[in-house]
Every structure is written in C-alpha cells, then in structure tokens.
Design a protein around this motif. Sequence first.
Motif, mmCIF file in Angstrom:
data_model
loop_
_atom_site.group_PDB
_atom_site.id
_atom_site.type_symbol
_atom_site.label_atom_id
_atom_site.label_comp_id
_atom_site.label_asym_id
_atom_site.label_seq_id
_atom_site.Cartn_x
_atom_site.Cartn_y
_atom_site.Cartn_z
ATOM 1 N N GLY A 53 29.482 -102.418 -33.052
ATOM 2 C CA GLY A 53 30.602 -103.326 -32.819
ATOM 3 C C GLY A 53 31.745 -102.651 -32.089
ATOM 4 O O GLY A 53 32.349 -103.232 -31.177
ATOM 5 N N LEU A 54 32.045 -101.412 -32.460
ATOM 6 C CA LEU A 54 33.118 -100.665 -31.795
ATOM 7 C C LEU A 54 32.796 -100.427 -30.325
ATOM 8 O O LEU A 54 33.666 -100.573 -29.453
ATOM 9 N N GLU A 55 31.552 -100.083 -30.032
ATOM 10 C CA GLU A 55 31.178 -99.839 -28.635
ATOM 11 C C GLU A 55 31.197 -101.132 -27.824
ATOM 12 O O GLU A 55 31.620 -101.140 -26.656
ATOM 13 N N LEU A 56 30.747 -102.229 -28.425
ATOM 14 C CA LEU A 56 30.834 -103.522 -27.735
ATOM 15 C C LEU A 56 32.279 -103.855 -27.381
ATOM 16 O O LEU A 56 32.571 -104.317 -26.264
ATOM 17 N N LEU A 57 33.186 -103.608 -28.303
ATOM 18 C CA LEU A 57 34.594 -103.896 -28.062
ATOM 19 C C LEU A 57 35.198 -102.952 -27.040
ATOM 20 O O LEU A 57 36.037 -103.360 -26.226
ATOM 21 N N ARG A 58 34.783 -101.697 -27.071
ATOM 22 C CA ARG A 58 35.298 -100.747 -26.069
ATOM 23 C C ARG A 58 34.914 -101.206 -24.670
ATOM 24 O O ARG A 58 35.748 -101.208 -23.748
ATOM 25 N N ARG A 59 33.672 -101.610 -24.509
ATOM 26 C CA ARG A 59 33.224 -102.064 -23.190
ATOM 27 C C ARG A 59 33.905 -103.365 -22.783
ATOM 28 O O ARG A 59 34.246 -103.559 -21.612
ATOM 29 N N LEU A 60 34.087 -104.253 -23.755
ATOM 30 C CA LEU A 60 34.783 -105.497 -23.449
ATOM 31 C C LEU A 60 36.238 -105.228 -23.067
ATOM 32 O O LEU A 60 36.790 -105.868 -22.154
ATOM 33 N N SER A 61 36.853 -104.264 -23.724
ATOM 34 C CA SER A 61 38.251 -103.936 -23.440
ATOM 35 C C SER A 61 38.433 -103.404 -22.018
ATOM 36 O O SER A 61 39.553 -103.483 -21.481
ATOM 37 N N LEU A 62 37.387 -102.876 -21.415
ATOM 38 C CA LEU A 62 37.497 -102.362 -20.046
ATOM 39 C C LEU A 62 37.790 -103.471 -19.042
ATOM 40 O O LEU A 62 38.209 -103.190 -17.920
ATOM 41 N N ILE A 78 40.161 -105.537 -19.457
ATOM 42 C CA ILE A 78 41.600 -105.805 -19.516
ATOM 43 C C ILE A 78 42.433 -104.523 -19.530
ATOM 44 O O ILE A 78 43.663 -104.582 -19.459
ATOM 45 N N ALA A 79 41.777 -103.363 -19.621
ATOM 46 C CA ALA A 79 42.531 -102.125 -19.807
ATOM 47 C C ALA A 79 41.796 -100.954 -19.167
ATOM 48 O O ALA A 79 40.600 -101.028 -18.857
ATOM 49 N N SER A 80 42.535 -99.880 -18.980
ATOM 50 C CA SER A 80 41.941 -98.642 -18.474
ATOM 51 C C SER A 80 41.007 -98.058 -19.532
ATOM 52 O O SER A 80 41.075 -98.416 -20.717
ATOM 53 N N PRO A 81 40.111 -97.143 -19.135
ATOM 54 C CA PRO A 81 39.212 -96.526 -20.127
ATOM 55 C C PRO A 81 39.957 -95.882 -21.291
ATOM 56 O O PRO A 81 39.538 -95.999 -22.442
ATOM 57 N N LEU A 116 47.787 -109.654 -23.678
ATOM 58 C CA LEU A 116 46.477 -110.290 -23.555
ATOM 59 C C LEU A 116 46.611 -111.748 -23.130
ATOM 60 O O LEU A 116 45.801 -112.243 -22.339
ATOM 61 N N ARG A 117 47.622 -112.427 -23.626
ATOM 62 C CA ARG A 117 47.821 -113.823 -23.228
ATOM 63 C C ARG A 117 48.086 -113.940 -21.735
ATOM 64 O O ARG A 117 47.663 -114.909 -21.093
ATOM 65 N N ARG A 118 48.779 -112.936 -21.186
ATOM 66 C CA ARG A 118 49.031 -112.969 -19.738
ATOM 67 C C ARG A 118 47.789 -112.597 -18.941
ATOM 68 O O ARG A 118 47.530 -113.173 -17.881
ATOM 69 N N ALA A 119 47.005 -111.635 -19.443
ATOM 70 C CA ALA A 119 45.829 -111.170 -18.706
ATOM 71 C C ALA A 119 44.640 -112.103 -18.872
ATOM 72 O O ALA A 119 43.933 -112.406 -17.900
ATOM 73 N N ALA A 134 45.124 -104.258 -24.906
ATOM 74 C CA ALA A 134 46.013 -104.920 -23.954
ATOM 75 C C ALA A 134 47.434 -104.374 -24.066
ATOM 76 O O ALA A 134 48.117 -104.154 -23.051
ATOM 77 N N LEU A 135 47.897 -104.149 -25.306
ATOM 78 C CA LEU A 135 49.235 -103.599 -25.507
ATOM 79 C C LEU A 135 49.343 -102.198 -24.932
ATOM 80 O O LEU A 135 50.334 -101.853 -24.263
#
Length: 439
Positions: A127-136, A138-141, A312-315, A364-365
């Motif tokens: 789950g953590l890895e899925l979220l890390r990849r999803l976060s890419l 909206i955000a830098s690595p 996140l709401r803006r992105a 996002a923050l």
Amino acid sequence: MKGNRHSVILIGVWIAVLLLLFRPQLHGMDTVAYYAWLRAAVIRGSLDVSEEFLRFGYGGERGLSPTGYRINEWSVGPALLWSPFFLMAHGLVRLGNALGIPWEADGYSAPYQTLTALGSALYALIGLELLRRLSLRIASPAAALWGVLTAWLASPLVFYMSAHPFMSHAVDFFINAGFLRAWTCWEKPTPLTRLALGWIGGLAAAVRYPNATLLLWPALEDLRQALRAPREGILRLLSLGVGAWIGFLPQMIVWRVVFGAWIVGNPYGVAGAGTFDLRAPHWLEALFSTNRGLFPWTPIAAFALAGLVGPLRRARPAWARLLLAQTGAQLYIVGSWSVWSGAAAFGPRLLTGLFAGFALGLAALYEAGRRRWGMKPALALSLGAVAWNLILLARYGLEDVPRMGPVPLSTLWLGQLTFIGRALGELDRIGQALLRRFP
C-alpha cells in the motif's frame, strides 16, 4: 533510477520497523476473532469458531446465533487477504513434518502465526509503495517519499502492521490505497474498469464494513454520467454494483451461514458489542478527544488535511473531493458508533484507513512547500511528527499512557517532553518491552 532508490528506502525502513517491533502473536479478542475465521475454515472446514474462541479463553464471550454457530461479528475480509500466507504456512508445516521438524499442523504453531502476521506487514508495504507511485503524479520524488513515510511512521499504522498485525488495520490501509490507485488510474471509466473498481470496493467493505462508503463516490460519478449519456452511465453503474456484490459476497455467505441472513445491518449490535446512532455522531470527539482522538494523538493529520484542502485541491480537485468526502463519511460513521474511540487502542485506530489519503495530502503539501522553501521545512515537520509518534508508542508500550480511555492533555502532550528526560532511566524497561513486544 531515483524511483528505484526510493522504493529501496521504503523497503529498508519497513525491514527496520519489523526488526524492532514485529510481534507475530495473537492476543486480544479482536485478533482472535479475525484469525478464527481463517483457522476454522482451513483447518476444520467450518465457520463455527467456538473452538478458536475457547482456546484463547473467550469461550463465554459470545453466545450462539439462530443457526447454532458461535457469534463472531468481526469481518471476514482480513482472513481472505491473509489466506495465501496461511496456506503457504500450512504447506511449509507439511514439508517440515516430512523432513522431521515437529511443527503442529494445527493453525496455531509458529509458521502459521509468523507468515500470516508477515502478510499484514507486507500488505502495508505494498500500500505504501502504491501511494508513493501515485504521489509522483502530484509531487517530486522527494516530496512523494516523505509524504508516504510520514503518513506511515507518524500514524497508528506503524504499530498495527508490526506489533499488532492480527488486527484489520494494516490490510484496511492496503485496500484503501489499492482503491485510490485504481480509481485515479482509471480516470476514463469503462464498464470493465468499473467492475474491477466495484470488486475492490466490495472487498474493502468486507475488510471493514464502513469502507462501503468508498463506493459512493464512483457511483455518484456514474449517476451524473447517466444524466448526460444514459446508456453509458447506467452500464457503468451496473458494472460497479456487480463488482461490489462479487467483492462483498464472501462476507454475505458467512453472514448467511452464521446469522441466517444475507445482509446483517449491524453485526456488532447482534453481539451486544456496540450500537450506532446516526442522529448524534461523536465526530467532534473522534477528532479532538484525548480518548484516541485524531488530532491529539496524531497531530500530523491536521497537516495532511491542510494538504487535501489546499495544494491537492488545486492540483487534482477530483482527488481532493473524494478524499475529503471519504474522510467526512468515515468520521461520521465511526463517531456514530458507541465504541467510537476503539476501546484499547494506540491512537485513532478506527481511522487508520484514512491515512492512505492523508499520504497524498502530505505529498501535495510538501510539494507546495518545496517549490517555495525547499524540502528542509518538510523534513523538519516529518522528523518531528515521526519522533512524536515513536515516543508515544514507547510510552504506550510501557503503559506510561493508559491503553484505554481518555488521557489528560497534560499527560498526553507534556508527558512527551518529560518522557524524553526520563528515557535514560527507562532504558531497561524499554529494552524488556521490545523483547516481549507489547503484551
């Protein structure tokens, strides 16, 4: 290459946490009840958990249902997700027996408990890895990695994937992360993707009943689409419903066998273990109470929500809407339960699944802050939040804070600072607690 490096960092921290905190032992009514479904079905081919309850001293805790089965109101989803690891252990035990290793093929010996508990920890890692990849997206690595690490290490998840892995919370986090990953990747839904998403949502509801709210948001999307293009929208909605039915069907079968009904509105009420009052939810207490309230016990959640509402709401406005709606729905449902605090618990354990979305809020923050000030402020916030949580975890293990009930705010917050000063004198107790791993 950088993505691979961050995955390695995530795995390395995961291994370090397990080496420090991993405790593959059943203890407490909840863990026994979840595990009992799995052990009874595989070892005895039955859904009557009387034998399992009796073994751990809970034989008198629950009466018999109208169908003659021992009442077990806990969900069956965790057992389903643990089953590959349990079956692997069963095969290992059989192989060990053939080689002369005297393991008992009883569903309780060390291989069963170790591999099943490791399954919870592994689901959390996935789950953590899925979220890390999803976060890419909206955000830098760096911001993505630190957002995920903080949502994990500064929340109850770190405890429930390692020291208390037979609860539902690690797999709950995983299934929430999986749902978010699927929903965001299938941004142009088809009947086939809606069928798959419905199945994930149905399985999520079988892990923890309140997760059924996850299905509300794609259903509303499909209803809106039906107003514009009726054939497409209705087909998508039907596919979502069929998928949800398939995902939740194992729970319905268990209810039919044990309770005599395909749908049981409140299994906890049948067992006399809690009531729901949707007219007077304790949502303010679930947020602010020192009795396992979200903000007093897990302050990083406030920053995560700020990330959802702002950056996140803006992105990704659709992501933010879903996550904020899901947060509100979960707070309402949990707050409506008479046992909204989770009784004996490390932090707001009933809200652990929300930290999947909170990881995206933090990413996002952190990305918004990185663009303005660099990563140093985010790193300072993360390290402070993680240190807070680990100190609180040490205090919880030593019973420096009560494991149940409200805690005076001075004890909860100021005690964090005074414990640091007392830590040197507590080294022996801390060492003993780590060795016995929080009884």
